[in-house]
Every structure is written in C-alpha cells, then in structure tokens.
Design a protein around this motif. Sequence first.
Motif, PDB file in Angstrom:
ATOM      1  N   LYS A 178       1.073  -1.193  -0.045  1.00 35.20           N
ATOM      2  CA  LYS A 178       0.077   0.019   0.089  1.00 35.20           C
ATOM      3  C   LYS A 178       0.824   1.406  -0.058  1.00 35.20           C
ATOM      4  CE  LYS A 178      -3.627   2.344   2.605  1.00 35.20           C
ATOM      5  NZ  LYS A 178      -4.740   2.095   3.719  1.00 35.20           N
ATOM      6  N   ILE A 179       0.656   2.216  -0.912  1.00 31.68           N
ATOM      7  CA  ILE A 179       1.253   3.552  -0.838  1.00 31.68           C
ATOM      8  C   ILE A 179       0.349   4.571  -0.793  1.00 31.68           C
ATOM      9  CG2 ILE A 179       2.759   4.955  -2.257  1.00 31.68           C
ATOM     10  CD1 ILE A 179       4.150   2.675  -3.428  1.00 31.68           C
ATOM     11  N   HIS A 180       0.270   5.408  -0.028  1.00 33.10           N
ATOM     12  CA  HIS A 180      -0.754   6.368   0.386  1.00 33.10           C
ATOM     13  C   HIS A 180       0.253   7.814   0.506  1.00 33.10           C
ATOM     14  CE1 HIS A 180      -4.162   8.528   2.209  1.00 33.10           C
ATOM     15  NE2 HIS A 180      -3.296   9.091   2.982  1.00 33.10           N
ATOM     16  N   PHE A 181      -0.400   8.844  -0.235  1.00 35.21           N
ATOM     17  CA  PHE A 181       0.008  10.110  -0.082  1.00 35.21           C
ATOM     18  C   PHE A 181      -1.119  11.139  -0.070  1.00 35.21           C
ATOM     19  CE2 PHE A 181      -0.528   9.450  -4.815  1.00 35.21           C
ATOM     20  CZ  PHE A 181      -1.222  10.953  -5.046  1.00 35.21           C
ATOM     21  N   VAL A 182      -0.560  12.311   0.493  1.00 30.40           N
ATOM     22  CA  VAL A 182      -1.511  13.401   0.872  1.00 30.40           C
ATOM     23  C   VAL A 182      -1.043  14.906   0.518  1.00 30.40           C
ATOM     24  CG1 VAL A 182      -1.272  13.562   3.431  1.00 30.40           C
ATOM     25  CG2 VAL A 182      -3.475  14.240   2.108  1.00 30.40           C
ATOM     26  N   SER A 183      -1.711  15.816  -0.438  1.00 30.95           N
ATOM     27  CA  SER A 183      -1.500  17.124  -0.660  1.00 30.95           C
ATOM     28  C   SER A 183      -2.389  17.784   0.533  1.00 30.95           C
ATOM     29  CB  SER A 183      -1.452  17.236  -2.053  1.00 30.95           C
ATOM     30  OG  SER A 183      -1.476  18.858  -2.112  1.00 30.95           O
ATOM     31  N   GLU A 184      -1.777  18.213   1.601  1.00 36.82           N
ATOM     32  CA  GLU A 184      -2.421  19.103   2.332  1.00 36.82           C
ATOM     33  C   GLU A 184      -2.165  20.487   2.293  1.00 36.82           C
ATOM     34  OE1 GLU A 184      -2.729  16.188   6.299  1.00 36.82           O
ATOM     35  OE2 GLU A 184      -0.615  17.156   5.851  1.00 36.82           O
ATOM     36  N   THR A 185      -3.142  21.253   2.144  1.00 38.69           N
ATOM     37  CA  THR A 185      -3.324  22.761   2.086  1.00 38.69           C
ATOM     38  C   THR A 185      -4.340  23.253   2.940  1.00 38.69           C
ATOM     39  OG1 THR A 185      -4.827  23.108   0.070  1.00 38.69           O
ATOM     40  CG2 THR A 185      -2.247  22.612  -0.309  1.00 38.69           C
ATOM     41  N   ASN A 191       0.017  21.085  -2.674  1.00 44.30           N
ATOM     42  CA  ASN A 191       1.194  21.166  -1.847  1.00 44.30           C
ATOM     43  C   ASN A 191       2.460  20.438  -2.705  1.00 44.30           C
ATOM     44  OD1 ASN A 191       3.197  21.388  -0.140  1.00 44.30           O
ATOM     45  ND2 ASN A 191       1.986  20.968   1.769  1.00 44.30           N
ATOM     46  N   ARG A 192       3.463  21.420  -2.718  1.00 41.72           N
ATOM     47  CA  ARG A 192       4.684  20.811  -3.440  1.00 41.72           C
ATOM     48  C   ARG A 192       5.532  19.512  -2.921  1.00 41.72           C
ATOM     49  NH1 ARG A 192       9.588  24.983  -4.688  1.00 41.72           N
ATOM     50  NH2 ARG A 192      10.811  23.094  -4.571  1.00 41.72           N
ATOM     51  N   ILE A 193       5.692  19.740  -1.399  1.00 35.98           N
ATOM     52  CA  ILE A 193       6.002  18.631  -0.499  1.00 35.98           C
ATOM     53  C   ILE A 193       4.837  17.725  -0.288  1.00 35.98           C
ATOM     54  CG2 ILE A 193       7.175  18.206   1.432  1.00 35.98           C
ATOM     55  CD1 ILE A 193       8.993  19.981  -0.606  1.00 35.98           C
ATOM     56  N   ILE A 194       5.388  16.304  -0.775  1.00 38.01           N
ATOM     57  CA  ILE A 194       4.107  15.365  -0.530  1.00 38.01           C
ATOM     58  C   ILE A 194       4.855  14.196   0.286  1.00 38.01           C
ATOM     59  CG2 ILE A 194       2.798  13.713  -1.619  1.00 38.01           C
ATOM     60  CD1 ILE A 194       2.273  16.607  -2.601  1.00 38.01           C
ATOM     61  N   PRO A 195       4.060  13.869   1.522  1.00 36.02           N
ATOM     62  CA  PRO A 195       4.349  12.966   2.423  1.00 36.02           C
ATOM     63  C   PRO A 195       3.847  11.635   1.908  1.00 36.02           C
ATOM     64  CG  PRO A 195       2.784  14.159   3.355  1.00 36.02           C
ATOM     65  CD  PRO A 195       2.917  14.961   2.241  1.00 36.02           C
ATOM     66  N   ILE A 196       4.866  10.700   1.867  1.00 33.49           N
ATOM     67  CA  ILE A 196       4.417   9.376   1.342  1.00 33.49           C
ATOM     68  C   ILE A 196       4.499   8.295   2.375  1.00 33.49           C
ATOM     69  CG2 ILE A 196       4.721   7.446  -0.319  1.00 33.49           C
ATOM     70  CD1 ILE A 196       6.003   9.796  -2.237  1.00 33.49           C
ATOM     71  N   GLU A 197       3.508   7.198   2.515  1.00 32.31           N
ATOM     72  CA  GLU A 197       3.490   6.212   3.471  1.00 32.31           C
ATOM     73  C   GLU A 197       3.388   5.025   2.759  1.00 32.31           C
ATOM     74  OE1 GLU A 197       1.384   4.532   7.502  1.00 32.31           O
ATOM     75  OE2 GLU A 197       0.601   6.406   6.350  1.00 32.31           O
ATOM     76  N   ILE A 198       4.198   3.899   3.097  1.00 35.87           N
ATOM     77  CA  ILE A 198       4.148   2.821   2.483  1.00 35.87           C
ATOM     78  C   ILE A 198       3.860   1.639   3.547  1.00 35.87           C
ATOM     79  CG2 ILE A 198       5.605   1.039   1.115  1.00 35.87           C
ATOM     80  CD1 ILE A 198       7.115   3.534  -0.424  1.00 35.87           C
TER      81      ILE A 198
END
Length: 185
Positions: free
Chosen positions: A30-37, A169-176
């Motif tokens: 599973k790969i999850h990311f979120v662009s939070e603004t 957001n240009r900085i994206i946290p990714i969780e694997i």
Amino acid sequence: MKKNFFLLLLLCLTGFSVSNAEKYFTRTAKIHFVSETKIIDIAGTSDQAISFLNIENGDIVFGILIQSFKFDQALAEEHFNENYMESDDFPKAKFKGKITNLSDIDFKKNGIYKVKISGKLTIHGVTKEIVTDAEIIVKGQKITGKCKFKVDVYDYGIEIPEIVSDKVNRIIPIEIIADYEEFKR
C-alpha cells in the motif's frame, strides 16, 4: 496478465534475482500520499505496488503503475494522471535500493527493527537518490515493511500551475506498508 507482465518487467529493469528462499514478495503493498493545504486535502492510495525484499543482502525493489492510485474525488484522480503525473508518458514509478543496516535485523526473531534504506527513486521519468528511515516487523513467517518520507514534486519535474498552487502542496508525504511473504516460484 497486465500484472504478470509488470512483475516481469520490474524484475528485468532492476536486475533483481529471485533464485532462493531468502526472497520475500508482495503484490499488494500500500502506498498512500496526501497533498495538504489550507484549502483542500487531496489523498491518493494504491494497494497494488509490487515489491521484492532479499533478506540475505538487503536489496529491495518496488514498482507501481501510476494509474493504480485512487482518490475520493474523481476530478483529482483525472488531474493527477493527466496534468501532474502524465501517466500515459510515465506509466510507472519504481525504487531500487538497499537496507543499509541489515545486520541489525534478526529475521528469525519476532520484533520491530529500525532500518535505514537508501536507493534510487524514479518518478515521472526522473531518478533521484533517497535515504530514509523505515521499520521492518518480523512476526512468524511474515515480514512487514513500513516507511514514511517526503517528496518535493519539483525535484521530479512535476509542475504545479500557478492557478492551483494554493490547492496543491509541492512537498508530499508518502507512506508505504508492505506485507511480505516468502517468494515461491
């Protein structure tokens, strides 16, 4: 058929050997990311990443089809594939790297092990070196890998139009999260 082709392609592109029982595999990482603004949060998730882990030498590879990411908003998914990731031109992302402190893990003993991973991440046709912290969880015959890191989309040639820069957001946290099982041919 498409998944098997992608698996074969991933193995060929990375030169990863899968010849003995020291290899672990998943096709449901599973790969999850979120662009939070301040205006909107846009999250994408896929549970179709393929990964191999060699517990003998610490080699680790991941591959994912970009179009496998799903979003709550259909329009976000369309923009992600067409405008940002250009998934027709850059259909996959991949990582090839190594656990650099492999000797700190006892794969025969249940536990949670802190590890360092370094390697090359390719997104949108651009390859960059990354180094990140991760966890390896050993429980019986199963191995789980967990990792969180951040990607600056500009580093990978992904442009955010000025008109939507307050929404993406240009900085994206990714969780694997990868639940591995012993690879059996």
